[in-house]
Write a protein that holds these residues in place. Sequence first.
Motif, PDB file in Angstrom:
ATOM      1  N   ILE A 152       0.847  -1.180   0.000  1.00 17.08           N
ATOM      2  CA  ILE A 152       0.000   0.000   0.000  1.00 17.08           C
ATOM      3  C   ILE A 152       0.891   1.241   0.000  1.00 17.08           C
ATOM      4  N   ALA A 153       0.313   2.375  -0.372  1.00 17.38           N
ATOM      5  CA  ALA A 153       1.009   3.659  -0.273  1.00 17.38           C
ATOM      6  C   ALA A 153       0.584   4.322   1.035  1.00 17.38           C
ATOM      7  N   ALA A 154       1.553   4.687   1.864  1.00 18.80           N
ATOM      8  CA  ALA A 154       1.252   5.249   3.182  1.00 18.80           C
ATOM      9  C   ALA A 154       2.041   6.531   3.398  1.00 18.80           C
ATOM     10  N   GLY A 155       1.457   7.457   4.131  1.00 18.91           N
ATOM     11  CA  GLY A 155       2.115   8.710   4.469  1.00 18.91           C
ATOM     12  C   GLY A 155       2.641   8.678   5.899  1.00 18.91           C
ATOM     13  N   GLU A 156       3.884   9.104   6.094  1.00 17.65           N
ATOM     14  CA  GLU A 156       4.504   9.132   7.416  1.00 17.65           C
ATOM     15  C   GLU A 156       5.051  10.532   7.695  1.00 17.65           C
ATOM     16  N   MET A 157       4.799  11.029   8.892  1.00 15.61           N
ATOM     17  CA  MET A 157       5.319  12.325   9.295  1.00 15.61           C
ATOM     18  C   MET A 157       6.779  12.192   9.715  1.00 15.61           C
ATOM     19  N   GLN A 158       7.658  12.974   9.095  1.00 22.14           N
ATOM     20  CA  GLN A 158       9.076  12.952   9.419  1.00 22.14           C
ATOM     21  C   GLN A 158       9.391  13.975  10.509  1.00 22.14           C
ATOM     22  N   ASP A 159      10.649  13.929  11.015  1.00 18.26           N
ATOM     23  CA  ASP A 159      11.050  14.826  12.103  1.00 18.26           C
ATOM     24  C   ASP A 159      10.995  16.297  11.708  1.00 18.26           C
ATOM     25  N   ASP A 160      11.165  16.588  10.419  1.00 22.35           N
ATOM     26  CA  ASP A 160      11.150  17.979   9.967  1.00 22.35           C
ATOM     27  C   ASP A 160       9.760  18.435   9.526  1.00 22.35           C
ATOM     28  N   ASN A 161       8.700  17.691   9.990  1.00 27.18           N
ATOM     29  CA  ASN A 161       7.304  18.020   9.687  1.00 27.18           C
ATOM     30  C   ASN A 161       6.978  17.904   8.197  1.00 27.18           C
ATOM     31  N   VAL A 162       7.744  17.096   7.496  1.00 19.34           N
ATOM     32  CA  VAL A 162       7.458  16.796   6.099  1.00 19.34           C
ATOM     33  C   VAL A 162       6.794  15.415   6.038  1.00 19.34           C
ATOM     34  N   VAL A 163       5.727  15.307   5.239  1.00 18.76           N
ATOM     35  CA  VAL A 163       5.023  14.039   5.073  1.00 18.76           C
ATOM     36  C   VAL A 163       5.652  13.279   3.904  1.00 18.76           C
ATOM     37  N   MET A 164       6.106  12.063   4.174  1.00 12.66           N
ATOM     38  CA  MET A 164       6.701  11.226   3.125  1.00 12.66           C
ATOM     39  C   MET A 164       5.740  10.108   2.760  1.00 12.66           C
ATOM     40  N   PHE A 165       5.357  10.047   1.483  1.00 16.26           N
ATOM     41  CA  PHE A 165       4.535   8.961   0.971  1.00 16.26           C
ATOM     42  C   PHE A 165       5.440   7.934   0.311  1.00 16.26           C
ATOM     43  N   ARG A 166       5.302   6.685   0.728  1.00 20.57           N
ATOM     44  CA  ARG A 166       6.081   5.610   0.134  1.00 20.57           C
ATOM     45  C   ARG A 166       5.323   4.294   0.296  1.00 20.57           C
ATOM     46  N   PRO A 167       5.613   3.295  -0.547  1.00 17.60           N
ATOM     47  CA  PRO A 167       4.930   2.003  -0.435  1.00 17.60           C
ATOM     48  C   PRO A 167       5.441   1.208   0.759  1.00 17.60           C
ATOM     49  N   LEU A 168       4.515   0.503   1.400  1.00 19.68           N
ATOM     50  CA  LEU A 168       4.841  -0.339   2.543  1.00 19.68           C
ATOM     51  C   LEU A 168       4.135  -1.683   2.399  1.00 19.68           C
ATOM     52  N   ASN A 169       4.697  -2.701   3.028  1.00 20.98           N
ATOM     53  CA  ASN A 169       4.004  -3.979   3.169  1.00 20.98           C
ATOM     54  C   ASN A 169       3.188  -3.955   4.446  1.00 20.98           C
ATOM     55  N   VAL A 170       1.927  -4.361   4.365  1.00 22.10           N
ATOM     56  CA  VAL A 170       1.091  -4.449   5.554  1.00 22.10           C
ATOM     57  C   VAL A 170       0.918  -5.912   5.931  1.00 22.10           C
ATOM     58  N   ASP A 171       0.306  -6.121   7.100  1.00 19.98           N
ATOM     59  CA  ASP A 171       0.253  -7.450   7.694  1.00 19.98           C
ATOM     60  C   ASP A 171      -0.524  -8.438   6.827  1.00 19.98           C
ATOM     61  N   LYS A 172      -1.746  -8.063   6.446  1.00 20.80           N
ATOM     62  CA  LYS A 172      -2.562  -8.995   5.675  1.00 20.80           C
ATOM     63  C   LYS A 172      -3.714  -8.238   5.040  1.00 20.80           C
ATOM     64  N   SER A 173      -4.324  -8.897   4.057  1.00 19.35           N
ATOM     65  CA  SER A 173      -5.517  -8.358   3.423  1.00 19.35           C
ATOM     66  C   SER A 173      -6.320  -9.516   2.864  1.00 19.35           C
ATOM     67  N   ASN A 174      -7.642  -9.455   3.022  1.00 14.92           N
ATOM     68  CA  ASN A 174      -8.527 -10.495   2.518  1.00 14.92           C
ATOM     69  C   ASN A 174      -9.648  -9.858   1.700  1.00 14.92           C
ATOM     70  N   ARG A 175     -10.106 -10.600   0.706  1.00 15.48           N
ATOM     71  CA  ARG A 175     -11.222 -10.147  -0.110  1.00 15.48           C
ATOM     72  C   ARG A 175     -12.126 -11.333  -0.412  1.00 15.48           C
ATOM     73  N   PHE A 176     -13.433 -11.122  -0.267  1.00 16.75           N
ATOM     74  CA  PHE A 176     -14.422 -12.166  -0.530  1.00 16.75           C
ATOM     75  C   PHE A 176     -15.451 -11.619  -1.519  1.00 16.75           C
ATOM     76  N   LEU A 177     -15.725 -12.398  -2.558  1.00 18.19           N
ATOM     77  CA  LEU A 177     -16.701 -12.010  -3.571  1.00 18.19           C
ATOM     78  C   LEU A 177     -17.804 -13.058  -3.642  1.00 18.19           C
ATOM     79  N   ILE A 178     -19.050 -12.595  -3.659  1.00 15.26           N
ATOM     80  CA  ILE A 178     -20.214 -13.447  -3.904  1.00 15.26           C
ATOM     81  C   ILE A 178     -20.915 -12.852  -5.112  1.00 15.26           C
TER      82      ILE A 178
END
Length: 271
Positions: free
Chosen positions: A159-185
Amino acid sequence: EIKSGARYGMISSESSSHYMVSDYFTRFRSNLYGVYAQLESEYDLWGWAAGMRCEGLYDQIVENGRDIERNEWGLFPSLDLYTMGLTDWLDLSISYTGRIQRPSLSDLSAKYQYVNSIVVSSGNPSLKSSRTDNLELGITLWDSFNICFDAIHYTDPMIAAGEMQDDNVVMFRPLNVDKSNRFLIDFTYEGQWKKISFMANAGLDITETRIPYMGSTLDVGGTSPYASIMIDGRFKNNWNASCGFDYVGKSYDLMTEYDPTYNLTASISKP
């Protein structure tokens, strides 16, 4: 019947960028190796196919003198069972497929892209590939009504996530998250009456994702209903007419909720 094969692919690129504060040089080389084998057979009213794919990836990235290497290997099985006229009104199928989604060069590059004075975007050299396991059950009634149940599990989804840095700049970069599920009917009906054909589709799309949030994790997602109808007709002198309606309920993408959408279309044509 047995099918097998192998493949090799290589991608190489170089780029350089000049900023007011620094210069940036990137050299990227990716090597992909793969072998696969699949066994297929049909007997009477049943058929099946089983396969195995082995893929390896070796990436080398050089950015401003910093070397980054990625070496990944994985096994991806597949299985498909189906019937061919089990009864006059019923057919069944069940399948499992393992897949992989690899990050792109821009996803892996640590080079900064300055969006504005407070927002910066960057890749993530530590990003891992995401694996998908997909299990699907299909039911066909009277050759015209289809019911599908689809379960998808994502391991290390990106996913693309935004993180606040020490200099109050927001850095957007891709991260791996724990899990994701999708169900279709999903329910689909197709039919025809004289020169008019029609298709109706409806179902539920259920998503759930665990993401990093405020030093902990947060489960997000929800249920989105959808429906569509399409009617086509052919009339005198080769005139064709069609109309359709699509509806998608409230949908979810990580921490964003999207309002329901409606779409109505109509057309008349003559070849």
